[in-house]
Design a protein around this motif. Structure first.
Motif, short mmCIF file in Angstrom:
data_model
loop_
_atom_site.label_atom_id
_atom_site.label_comp_id
_atom_site.label_asym_id
_atom_site.label_seq_id
_atom_site.Cartn_x
_atom_site.Cartn_y
_atom_site.Cartn_z
N VAL A 138 49.73 42.83 38.85
CA VAL A 138 48.60 42.34 38.06
C VAL A 138 47.42 43.28 38.27
O VAL A 138 47.08 43.62 39.41
CB VAL A 138 48.22 40.90 38.46
N ARG A 219 46.58 33.01 39.21
CA ARG A 219 45.74 32.48 38.13
C ARG A 219 44.55 33.41 37.87
O ARG A 219 43.90 33.87 38.81
CB ARG A 219 45.23 31.09 38.49
N ASN A 220 44.30 33.66 36.59
CA ASN A 220 43.10 34.39 36.18
C ASN A 220 41.94 33.39 36.12
O ASN A 220 41.89 32.55 35.22
CB ASN A 220 43.32 35.04 34.82
N LEU A 239 47.25 38.67 30.76
CA LEU A 239 47.09 37.40 31.46
C LEU A 239 45.70 36.91 31.07
O LEU A 239 44.69 37.34 31.61
CB LEU A 239 47.20 37.58 32.98
N LEU A 245 50.21 32.55 35.97
CA LEU A 245 51.49 33.23 36.00
C LEU A 245 52.30 32.65 37.15
O LEU A 245 52.11 33.03 38.31
CB LEU A 245 51.30 34.74 36.19
#
Length: 304
Positions: A138, A219-220, A239, A245
């Motif tokens: 990420v 998590r974003n 994302l 995710l």
């Protein structure tokens, strides 16, 4: 191995036609059939039967990857959960996943036909409908920007990452980007996931090891800034702000063909030593196959 259907997965640019022809000759001699997908048609020549991607997955009894680790990972992703043996032939560079070189392909095919091999199970990471045998990375969507990413394990918040990237990797992938980022090298026998921050600025700053039953969510947390994630080095996907995710480890996802586990392990020790794994000179000598050591000793004794 009568009526055995072999599927070929090939590197788009490497010269693999000699290996393809050898596989075709061997298949004809043993009553097998060789198939490939349309995306590989230009690399395998007219003698290989071209089938749809769906038919490829349904028909193959075994898969041969001709390329490097990237090609091998793509072949593995095709047959997740089917328990179809995957044989890698190294037409690439280091090839951590691959045991067989092009010069060893013919005897390898004989041993495959005779059943003289073992199967090495490999785990993968599953994230929604994505599969990674190496890693999921990420990053920020904007170049040269840092990311903020929350970590949740088994429904509980475990803090956040702030830095250049976050790597979630399998034991197989631990020697790839994870290793370059300072993460641990993990035994293939360990059913775990490593989460490694890249250039952390704040938040979680060390690698975290989680078990196969842990429910991991990345998590974003932003309300307006998207992030990107990439699976085994494939093109990145967004994302989105507020998106999650979920990541979980799937054990025994695919079986890789091994002929000589000890020789494969020795080769990988050499490859890891090239990546600065700390070995003394006497330990490096131990990695050289015994016949070559004996040949070098005989040559040394004949020199004045």
């Amino acid at each position: 191995m009568k009526h055995f259907t072999l599927g070929l997965v090939v590197h788009p640019d490497r010269r693999v036609l000699d290996s393809v022809r050898l596989i075709i000759r061997h298949a004809r001699r043993t009553g097998g059939v060789v198939v490939a997908r349309p995306c590989d048609a230009g690399q395998v020549g007219p003698e290989v039967e071209i089938v749809t991607p769906e038919e490829f997955v349904e028909r193959v009894d075994g898969v041969i990857s001709l390329g490097g680790d990237g090609t091998m990972l793509g072949a593995m992703r095709l047959v997740v959960g089917r328990q179809v043996p995957v044989l890698g032939v190294n037409h690439g560079h280091l090839g951590f996943l691959i045991e067989v070189t092009p010069s060893e392909l013919e005897p390898a095919l004989d041993r495959l036909a005779e059943g003289h091999y073992t199967l090495e199970p490999h785990s993968c990471l599953e994230a929604d409908d994505h599969t990674a045998f190496n890693d999921i990375v990420v990053t920020a969507a904007e170049p040269l920007s840092s990311l903020t990413l929350d970590l949740e394990v088994n429904g509980l918040s475990h803090g956040y990452y702030r830095g250049d990237a976050v790597i979630a990797c399998t034991p197989t992938g631990s020697t790839a980007y994870n290793y370059a980022a300072g993460g641990p090298v993990i035994s293939p026998s360990a059913p775990v996931v490593a989460l490694t921050p890249v250039a952390p600025m704040s938040g979680i700053s060390r690698p975290v090891i989680l078990g196969k039953d842990d429910r991991i969510v990345l998590r974003n947390p932003s309300g307006d800034v998207p992030l990107l994630f990439s699976v085994d080095g494939t093109p990145a996907e967004p994302l989105r702000p507020g998106a999650e995710l979920p990541v979980r480890l799937r054990t025994d996802a695919v079986d890789i063909v091994r002929f000589d586990v000890d020789a494969y392990a020795r080769r990988n020790r050499v490859k890891l030593s090239l990546l600065d794994l700390p070995l003394r000179p006497d330990q490096l000598v131990e990695l050289i196959p015994q016949p070559l050591r004996e040949q070098a000793e005989r040559l040394r004794q004949t020199m004045p």
